[in-house]
Design an enzyme around this catalytic site. Structure first.
Site, PDB file in Angstrom:
ATOM      1  N   GLY A  44       7.310   5.645   7.855  1.00 52.10           N
ATOM      2  CA  GLY A  44       6.506   6.857   7.884  1.00 52.10           C
ATOM      3  C   GLY A  44       6.720   7.609   9.184  1.00 52.10           C
ATOM      4  CB  SER A  45       4.847  10.397  10.697  1.00 53.93           C
ATOM      5  OG  SER A  45       3.556   9.872  10.946  1.00 53.93           O
TER       6      SER A  45
ATOM      7  CD  GLU B 208      13.179   4.647   8.330  1.00 48.67           C
ATOM      8  OE1 GLU B 208      13.149   5.665   9.060  1.00 48.67           O
ATOM      9  OE2 GLU B 208      13.082   4.677   7.104  1.00 48.67           O
TER      10      GLU B 208
ATOM     11  CE  LYS C 229      -1.983   2.982   2.059  1.00 45.06           C
ATOM     12  NZ  LYS C 229      -2.020   4.481   1.801  1.00 45.06           N
TER      13      LYS C 229
ATOM     14  CB  CYS D 134      13.285   9.049   8.074  1.00 45.57           C
ATOM     15  SG  CYS D 134      14.214   7.799   7.166  1.00 45.57           S
TER      16      CYS D 134
ATOM     17  CD  GLU E 266      10.627  13.160  10.791  1.00 47.33           C
ATOM     18  OE1 GLU E 266      11.588  12.574  10.262  1.00 47.33           O
ATOM     19  OE2 GLU E 266       9.543  12.594  11.047  1.00 47.33           O
TER      20      GLU E 266
ATOM     21  N   GLY F 117       3.017   5.541  12.822  1.00 42.04           N
ATOM     22  CA  GLY F 117       3.606   4.281  13.262  1.00 42.04           C
ATOM     23  C   GLY F 117       3.005   3.791  14.557  1.00 42.04           C
TER      24      GLY F 117
END
Length: 492
Positions: A228-229, A250, A175, A284, A385, A233
């Site tokens: 992703g963020s 990650e 996805k 990231c 972030e 996550g």
């Protein structure tokens, strides 16, 4: 505009709900393709196909060597189509063509590496303390793996997960981000050409609540691999826990790039700029916190501002462009909001500090390369972030102070050290809470070396030999080779 279809069980099919949505070119700020709006029924079909192949289908009956051959063939096809796929990535996420082409030319290495590793997965015979028994272990695939990827490097981050998952014998439902789905749908065309059985790899596109959540919660999905963020996550981690699924995550970072007084200052300037302004800061592992030792602070920051101020913004396909647009409209607005937050907290925009428009930037979603000075590590700009071309500069006094500031964050993905001291180059990495530490370089990664985070930057590792273990489960087999089997109801 081209209208795409989902890739399920070896065929391109319309979404069950009959809906599509627009995907935008961030340089032109205009829609350029239509992407299927998949939902639970599409996920159900994709998972069913993947489960069939994982549990008795053609894929599950292939030898490990044959799986490796297919992976290596896939790598060859990616190498052949690298230019075409790179152009699609640029169209979808606005990264520089030069960077995406280099990335796509490197990407086949993942499929070649894990293709070679597929038939090197060995169990062990264990020397038991019980006479008359033989015990050995088998490493077996998990089954169906759900792969959810972000918009900043769609194909690369898919390969990080897909290559070891397939090498281990699993099947997959991918996805991609709703913002950058086209390159993955085009990539899907290569599976059939490479000779993969239908259903081994499936691609469903759409929005998180409609397509991502059904994938994470599906009872036949054994593992979720996500990049992703940290906020997303955590949500996926909770959902996966409901089904006792394995996860590899990650997530975000707020990585420190630490420049000591004894560093090669020119090399450090190049490394700092590459660490934050490459990919417009949308990575990231971006070195978004610059820590500079007091004694060289003014000198180094002056050099940094002079060099970074020369960056050329513009068309990501142009060979002389050095900074491209932000990939999505929501992210563009988020970055601009953080610029206001930084100023409100007392930081000073020594470079940039706002949107960039006109000229070579056209109508695209451009943010000026921005450097904030006067930053305290407690400020939001130093703790959260941003995922944009925004650098926070902080002072430190000595090694202990650098370690204190560097580790004072909930993240722990990466860190950089710039020094000519061999003692410091070897001692500092042990003190930094980060999954990757670079010394006198930044942003170097390889399919051979594990990558992942400490603390809230993730769970598990990607790349390297140990990564394939993330997609395997171990079975212990006991064989009676001479032990007496006594009557359990007779006591002695």
């Amino acid at each position: 505009m081209q209208k795409y279809q989902a890739y399920i069980d070896g065929s391109f099919v319309d979404p069950a709900g009959g809906e599509w949505f627009e995907t935008f070119d961030p340089y032109l700020a205009e829609p350029w393709a239509l992407v299927p709006r998949c939902a639970a029924p599409d996920v159900e079909q994709a998972v069913a196909a993947a489960h069939r192949e994982a549990s008795g289908g053609e894929w599950s009956r292939l030898t490990a060597s044959r799986r490796g051959e297919l992976l290596r063939r896939l790598g060859d096809l990616v190498a052949r189509d690298a230019d075409r796929l790179a152009r699609l990535e640029v169209k979808d996420n606005g990264k520089l063509y030069a960077e995406m082409l280099a990335q796509l030319r490197y990407l086949p290495s993942w499929f070649h590496y894990y293709g070679g590793l597929a038939d090197k997965i060995e169990g062990a015979v264990i020397p038991l303390d019980k006479p008359g028994y033989m015990n050995f272990t088998r490493h077996e695939p998990l089954g169906v793996v759900g792969i959810i990827t972000p918009w900043n490097s769609p194909l690369l981050l898919t390969a990080w997960k897909l290559a070891p998952a397939l090498a281990a014998g699993n099947t997959a439902v991918v996805k991609p981000s709703e913002f950058t789905s086209v390159s993955m749908l085009e990539f899907a065309r290569l599976f059939k050409e490479a000779g993969f059985p239908d259903g081994v790899v499936n691609v469903v596109t759409g929005f998180g609540p409609e397509a991502g959540t059904p994938l994470v919660e599906h009872p036949l999905v054994a593992k979720i691999a996500f990049t992703g963020s940290d906020a997303t996550g955590r949500a996926i981690y909770r959902q996966a826990a409901g089904g006792m699924k394995r996860v590899t995550m990650e997530l975000g970072g707020k990585s420190p790039n630490i420049v000591f007084a004894d560093a090669d200052l020119q090399a450090a300037v190049y490394g700092v700029v590459s660490g934050i302004f490459a990919a417009s800061g949308q990575t990231c592992l971006a070195g978004s916190r610059l820590l500079v030792q007091d004694s060289i602070y003014d000198l180094f920051v002056g050099r940094l501002l002079a060099f970074a101020g020369q960056a050329k913004l513009g068309d990501p396909m142009a060979p002389d462009t050095q900074v491209g647009p932000v990939a999505t409209r929501p992210q563009y607005e988020k970055v601009l909001a953080y610029l206001d937050v930084a100023r409100q907290d007392g930081a000073h925009a020594a470079l940039g500090g706002g949107p960039a428009a006109g000229g070579a930037c056209g109508k695209g979603w451009f943010v000026q390369p921005t450097i904030f000075t006067g930053v305290d590590n407690g400020m939001r700009i130093a703790q959260e972030e941003v995922f944009g071309p925004v650098l926070s500069v902080l002072r430190f006094t000595d090694d202990d102070d650098a370690v204190r500031i560097a580790n004072d964050t909930r993240f722990g993905l990466a860190a950089g050290i710039w020094t000519t001291s061999l003692e410091r180059a070897l001692s500092m990495p042990a003190r930094l809470q980060a999954g990757t530490v670079w010394v006198n370089t930044y942003r170097a990664t390889s399919y051979m070396s594990p990558f992942g985070g400490y603390k809230q930057s993730g769970i598990g590792r990607e790349n390297g030999m140990e990564m394939i273990r993330e997609y395997l489960q171990t079975k212990s087999v006991w064989v009676n080779v001479g032990a007496a089997v006594g009557n359990p109801f007779v006591t002695r």
